[in-house]
Design a protein around this motif. Structure first.
Motif, PDB file in Angstrom:
ATOM      1  N   ASP A 130      62.494  44.205   1.782  1.00  0.00           N
ATOM      2  CA  ASP A 130      61.588  44.048   2.925  1.00  0.00           C
ATOM      3  C   ASP A 130      61.430  42.587   3.299  1.00  0.00           C
ATOM      4  O   ASP A 130      61.387  42.224   4.489  1.00  0.00           O
ATOM      5  CB  ASP A 130      60.221  44.653   2.594  1.00  0.00           C
ATOM      6  CG  ASP A 130      60.262  46.169   2.489  1.00  0.00           C
ATOM      7  OD1 ASP A 130      61.199  46.761   3.056  1.00  0.00           O
ATOM      8  OD2 ASP A 130      59.369  46.749   1.837  1.00  0.00           O
ATOM      9  N   LEU A 131      61.356  41.728   2.287  1.00  0.00           N
ATOM     10  CA  LEU A 131      61.233  40.292   2.544  1.00  0.00           C
ATOM     11  C   LEU A 131      62.473  39.749   3.244  1.00  0.00           C
ATOM     12  O   LEU A 131      62.368  38.920   4.161  1.00  0.00           O
ATOM     13  CB  LEU A 131      61.009  39.551   1.224  1.00  0.00           C
ATOM     14  CG  LEU A 131      60.909  38.021   1.311  1.00  0.00           C
ATOM     15  CD1 LEU A 131      59.721  37.598   2.176  1.00  0.00           C
ATOM     16  CD2 LEU A 131      60.791  37.408  -0.082  1.00  0.00           C
ATOM     17  N   GLU A 134      62.321  40.702   6.877  1.00  0.00           N
ATOM     18  CA  GLU A 134      61.321  39.871   7.553  1.00  0.00           C
ATOM     19  C   GLU A 134      61.866  38.477   7.850  1.00  0.00           C
ATOM     20  O   GLU A 134      61.617  37.912   8.929  1.00  0.00           O
ATOM     21  CB  GLU A 134      60.064  39.774   6.685  1.00  0.00           C
ATOM     22  CG  GLU A 134      59.282  41.075   6.595  1.00  0.00           C
ATOM     23  CD  GLU A 134      58.104  40.957   5.638  1.00  0.00           C
ATOM     24  OE1 GLU A 134      57.849  39.823   5.163  1.00  0.00           O
ATOM     25  OE2 GLU A 134      57.452  41.977   5.361  1.00  0.00           O
ATOM     26  N   GLN A 135      62.620  37.915   6.920  1.00  0.00           N
ATOM     27  CA  GLN A 135      63.194  36.588   7.142  1.00  0.00           C
ATOM     28  C   GLN A 135      64.242  36.614   8.258  1.00  0.00           C
ATOM     29  O   GLN A 135      64.381  35.642   9.015  1.00  0.00           O
ATOM     30  CB  GLN A 135      63.816  36.060   5.838  1.00  0.00           C
ATOM     31  CG  GLN A 135      62.813  35.741   4.748  1.00  0.00           C
ATOM     32  CD  GLN A 135      61.805  34.683   5.186  1.00  0.00           C
ATOM     33  OE1 GLN A 135      62.130  33.751   5.918  1.00  0.00           O
ATOM     34  NE2 GLN A 135      60.565  34.837   4.735  1.00  0.00           N
ATOM     35  N   GLU A 137      64.095  38.595  10.854  1.00  0.00           N
ATOM     36  CA  GLU A 137      63.307  38.666  12.086  1.00  0.00           C
ATOM     37  C   GLU A 137      62.718  37.303  12.438  1.00  0.00           C
ATOM     38  O   GLU A 137      62.660  36.923  13.618  1.00  0.00           O
ATOM     39  CB  GLU A 137      62.192  39.698  11.919  1.00  0.00           C
ATOM     40  CG  GLU A 137      62.704  41.134  11.806  1.00  0.00           C
ATOM     41  CD  GLU A 137      61.587  42.110  11.475  1.00  0.00           C
ATOM     42  OE1 GLU A 137      60.514  41.644  11.043  1.00  0.00           O
ATOM     43  OE2 GLU A 137      61.791  43.334  11.642  1.00  0.00           O
ATOM     44  N   ILE A 138      62.290  36.554  11.424  1.00  0.00           N
ATOM     45  CA  ILE A 138      61.758  35.210  11.664  1.00  0.00           C
ATOM     46  C   ILE A 138      62.843  34.307  12.248  1.00  0.00           C
ATOM     47  O   ILE A 138      62.586  33.501  13.159  1.00  0.00           O
ATOM     48  CB  ILE A 138      61.202  34.625  10.346  1.00  0.00           C
ATOM     49  CG1 ILE A 138      59.935  35.379   9.939  1.00  0.00           C
ATOM     50  CG2 ILE A 138      60.914  33.132  10.488  1.00  0.00           C
ATOM     51  CD1 ILE A 138      59.406  34.988   8.575  1.00  0.00           C
ATOM     52  N   ASP A 193      66.511  51.008   4.021  1.00  0.00           N
ATOM     53  CA  ASP A 193      65.812  50.363   5.135  1.00  0.00           C
ATOM     54  C   ASP A 193      66.687  50.472   6.381  1.00  0.00           C
ATOM     55  O   ASP A 193      67.702  49.784   6.500  1.00  0.00           O
ATOM     56  CB  ASP A 193      65.527  48.896   4.799  1.00  0.00           C
ATOM     57  CG  ASP A 193      64.526  48.277   5.773  1.00  0.00           C
ATOM     58  OD1 ASP A 193      64.439  48.762   6.913  1.00  0.00           O
ATOM     59  OD2 ASP A 193      63.845  47.320   5.394  1.00  0.00           O
ATOM     60  N   ARG A 195      66.329  49.365   9.184  1.00  0.00           N
ATOM     61  CA  ARG A 195      66.325  48.186  10.055  1.00  0.00           C
ATOM     62  C   ARG A 195      67.377  47.159   9.648  1.00  0.00           C
ATOM     63  O   ARG A 195      67.758  46.312  10.453  1.00  0.00           O
ATOM     64  CB  ARG A 195      64.952  47.498  10.002  1.00  0.00           C
ATOM     65  CG  ARG A 195      63.769  48.362  10.372  1.00  0.00           C
ATOM     66  CD  ARG A 195      62.480  47.617  10.051  1.00  0.00           C
ATOM     67  NE  ARG A 195      62.383  47.347   8.623  1.00  0.00           N
ATOM     68  CZ  ARG A 195      61.550  46.461   8.072  1.00  0.00           C
ATOM     69  NH1 ARG A 195      60.755  45.742   8.856  1.00  0.00           N
ATOM     70  NH2 ARG A 195      61.511  46.280   6.765  1.00  0.00           N
ATOM     71  N   GLU A 199      69.135  44.449  12.184  1.00  0.00           N
ATOM     72  CA  GLU A 199      68.521  43.113  12.184  1.00  0.00           C
ATOM     73  C   GLU A 199      69.537  42.052  11.784  1.00  0.00           C
ATOM     74  O   GLU A 199      69.556  40.958  12.343  1.00  0.00           O
ATOM     75  CB  GLU A 199      67.331  43.080  11.225  1.00  0.00           C
ATOM     76  CG  GLU A 199      66.143  43.919  11.662  1.00  0.00           C
ATOM     77  CD  GLU A 199      65.499  43.398  12.936  1.00  0.00           C
ATOM     78  OE1 GLU A 199      65.692  42.204  13.263  1.00  0.00           O
ATOM     79  OE2 GLU A 199      64.810  44.175  13.622  1.00  0.00           O
TER      80      GLU A 199
END
Length: 648
Positions: A130-131, A134-135, A137-138, A193, A195, A199
């Motif tokens: 998950d991390l 998120e990175q 997406e950042i 996941d 995504r 991503e």
């Protein structure tokens, strides 16, 4: 007693709860020493530096810990190792990065054991995945806006921060590459996941735009800093492609070994590739992999992705025929837009560089080197490896025999193996055979080459001594001597019968046009969802073909919306039909057919209306004459045929 002596004594002790109790009691000291041994760093805020431990000693500690965790009664006490960061998700990454190039066998067994025996490790790895998402997406949020800024926005300060970020993302991606190679649980976490792949593809495309922006001169930073930053981005894209391949390959392998139940399938599946294609921004420029190419082309160039995807899609059934064709045609179009130097893939390109007399230092400047390169066509190791990647249980010798039969086509070999359509000679072979020698011996190679190239009417007949060991001399005759069993001359009755047959054939030798008006030009597939709507699509093609194109403007147009409402077809099906119709050699014939059904004049291609109008007359008698020309024309041919029959 020093820490190293304590560890040595504990390792010599029993593998039970007492070892875990010792680890929990000395957790803080152990954590600092282990971190320094694996990562080469320590907490500088503390006055005392940790005691130095060898990496081998740390590996032995975790191996003994894994042995202890096999007993479920130790799990409650071992939870203290999680709170003290001795055994958490980050531990797996540290071990993988440290021992990925040494002790690989022990590393793989250790990671599998820790993930199986420590009940909290699965949730730790999922949190790490998950991390990672998120990175990604950042990254998109941070840099997508900079690709649209005006010239001069890439100053020295921005480029310096960009370079630091690229270093950090490279470290993050490298740690995941090391872990996914040896830890199946990490791959499963990424697959779960849905995504992740999308991503990753979108982040890679943002990095591509950054590369183009840095190369466009839209900056005020020093050129050497810009070039350094560009190289870091290229390496990062390379790592992202490798990570995506590791995850997708696991998906393909599981599909090949045991096709999944579609109802039970969750997380990532092959349909994500359609979403990736939707996000591609088309351009008419020539593409260079890992430079200005989209994510999907980088994946195809680096790993030959299309063939693996096609086989997996066929076995899992996750994509219907229309979506499968849509993905494969898109990959083919991207490859066609690629520079010729890169169209055979990176592996082939690197092989050519290795075989060149003077290997080039820069991959972008090797065109001149390739002119004199000769690739050994007999080296089939790459093809053998590609087949074994799909079907691992086969021996090298058996694969080489199959490749020899199918002219080196790995796709044909894999299809024949999966569909069980091998010829009898190959079906009887032991599939684990490691060595295989062609039937031709070295002594007859030269003769075989000559015979294989010889082409004449006597090949393999009864007098061809090169293909038969014996010759029947009684069949050999010299001069004009007639054989004893020659047939007698035909009598008048036989001649008459032959003439009757010839006349009957001549009278019946006319084209039967009874069903011409009812038979369609091309029989439509009853299962084809597009066939019932072909007339509407053809009409749109004639009136405004731009509404059928694969781009955002076409999809948002009113004409496209009307087509979707009328037909119920998806955008992918409409665009796929348009692509195939443009390549249809009978395009004008289809246009004419639907024009006749609509009671109109002949439809024309949008780009050839003027030239076609002169070829097809609108005279009302044209169709009748065309259909019945065999009855009223060709008089000279019939007279000549009748004269021949009379003189026979």
């Amino acid at each position: 007693m020093s820490l190293q002596e304590q560890i040595a004594a504990a390792l010599d002790g029993p593998s039970d709860i007492s070892f875990i109790s010792w680890l929990v009691d000395d957790a803080k000291t152990l954590y600092a020493a282990i971190e320094h041994a694996l990562l080469g760093k320590f907490d500088e805020s503390k006055p005392e530096k940790p005691e130095l431990l060898s990496q081998e000693l740390v590996l032995r500690v975790y191996e003994k810990l894994d042995e202890c965790l096999k007993d479920p009664e130790t799990h409650e006490l071992a939870r203290g190792l999680q709170s003290e960061y001795i055994l958490v998700g980050a531990t797996l990454f540290d071990l993988a990065c440290t021992f990925c190039k040494s002790n690989t066998g022990r590393l793989e067994a250790l990671l599998d054991g820790l993930c199986e025996h420590a009940p909290w490790m699965e949730s730790e790895v999922e949190e790490s995945s998950d991390l990672l998402v998120e990175q990604l997406e950042i990254f998109q949020e941070k840099y997508a806006k900079h690709t649209l800024t005006e010239e001069g926005s890439f100053d020295s300060e921005f480029v310096s921060k960009l370079r630091d970020d690229m270093d950090w993302y490279q470290s993050l991606t490298w740690s995941w590459l090391c872990l996914t190679e040896f830890c199946p649980l990490s791959v499963s976490a990424l697959l779960q996941d849905s995504r992740f792949i999308l991503e990753l593809a979108q982040t890679s495309d943002v990095a591509t735009k950054l590369l183009l922006k840095l190369a466009s001169g839209s900056h005020t930073a020093a050129d050497d800093k810009i070039e350094e930053c560009r190289e870091l981005i290229k390496k990062l894209k390379w790592q992202w492609i490798a990570l995506a391949y590791d995850v997708l390959k696991s998906l393909f392998d599981s599909a090949a070994s045991a096709p999944a139940d579609p109802e039970a399938a969750q997380g990532t599946n092959l349909s994500v590739l359609v979403d990736i294609i939707e996000a591609i921004e088309t351009a008419d420029t020539e593409l260079t992999p890992f430079e200005n190419a989209p994510f999907l082309l980088d994946l195809e160039t680096r790993f030959g992705f299309k063939q693996m995807f096609t086989i997996a899609a066929a076995m899992t059934g996750q994509l219907d025929a229309a979506h499968l064709d849509y993905v494969t045609m898109t990959i083919d179009q991207l490859v066609d837009m690629t520079k010729p130097l890169y169209r055979d893939g990176i592996d082939s390109l690197l092989a050519r560089i290795d075989n060149a007399e003077a290997p080039a230092a820069d991959i972008d400047n090797i065109a001149a080197q390739l002119a004199a390169v000769s690739i050994d066509q007999n080296d089939d190791s790459a093809a053998v490896a590609q087949v074994k990647e799909m079907i691992p249980d086969l021996g090298d010798g058996f694969i080489r025999a199959c490749l020899a039969h199918y002219n080196g086509s790995t796709e044909a070999v894999v299809n024949a193996l999966l569909e069980n359509t091998l010829p009898p000679s190959l079906a009887k072979m032991d599939r684990t055979t490691e060595s295989w020698v062609p039937a031709a011996t070295a002594d007859s190679e030269e003769t075989q080459d000559v015979l294989s190239t010889r082409r004449n009417v006597f090949d393999k007949d009864e007098f061809d001594v090169f293909h038969h060991n014996t010759l029947n001399e009684s069949q050999v005759r010299k001069g004009k001597t007639q054989p004893d069993n020659i047939a007698e001359q035909p009598d008048d009755e036989m001649k008459s019968r032959i003439m009757d047959i010839a006349r009957r054939i001549a009278e019946e030798d006319e084209y039967d046009d009874t069903y011409d008006d009812t038979a369609p030009d091309n029989a439509a597939d009853p299962d084809d969802p597009i066939a019932p709507w072909e007339g509407i699509l053809v009409a749109q093609f004639v009136s405004d073909p731009s509404a059928l194109g694969r781009n955002k403007d076409a999809r948002k147009s009113a004409a496209r919306q009307t087509l979707r409402d009328k037909t119920g077809l998806s955008d992918e099906q409409i665009e796929g039909w348009y692509i195939m119709f443009q390549k249809n050699t009978n395009q004008q014939r289809v246009l004419d057919k639907y024009a006749a059904h609509a009671g109109q004049g002949a439809l024309e291609r949008p780009d050839s209306a003027a030239s076609s109008s002169s070829k097809h007359s609108k005279n009302s008698g044209y169709g009748h004459k065309e259909k019945n020309k065999a009855k009223i024309g060709n008089h000279d041919r019939k007279k000549q045929h009748a004269r021949k029959m009379q003189n026979a």
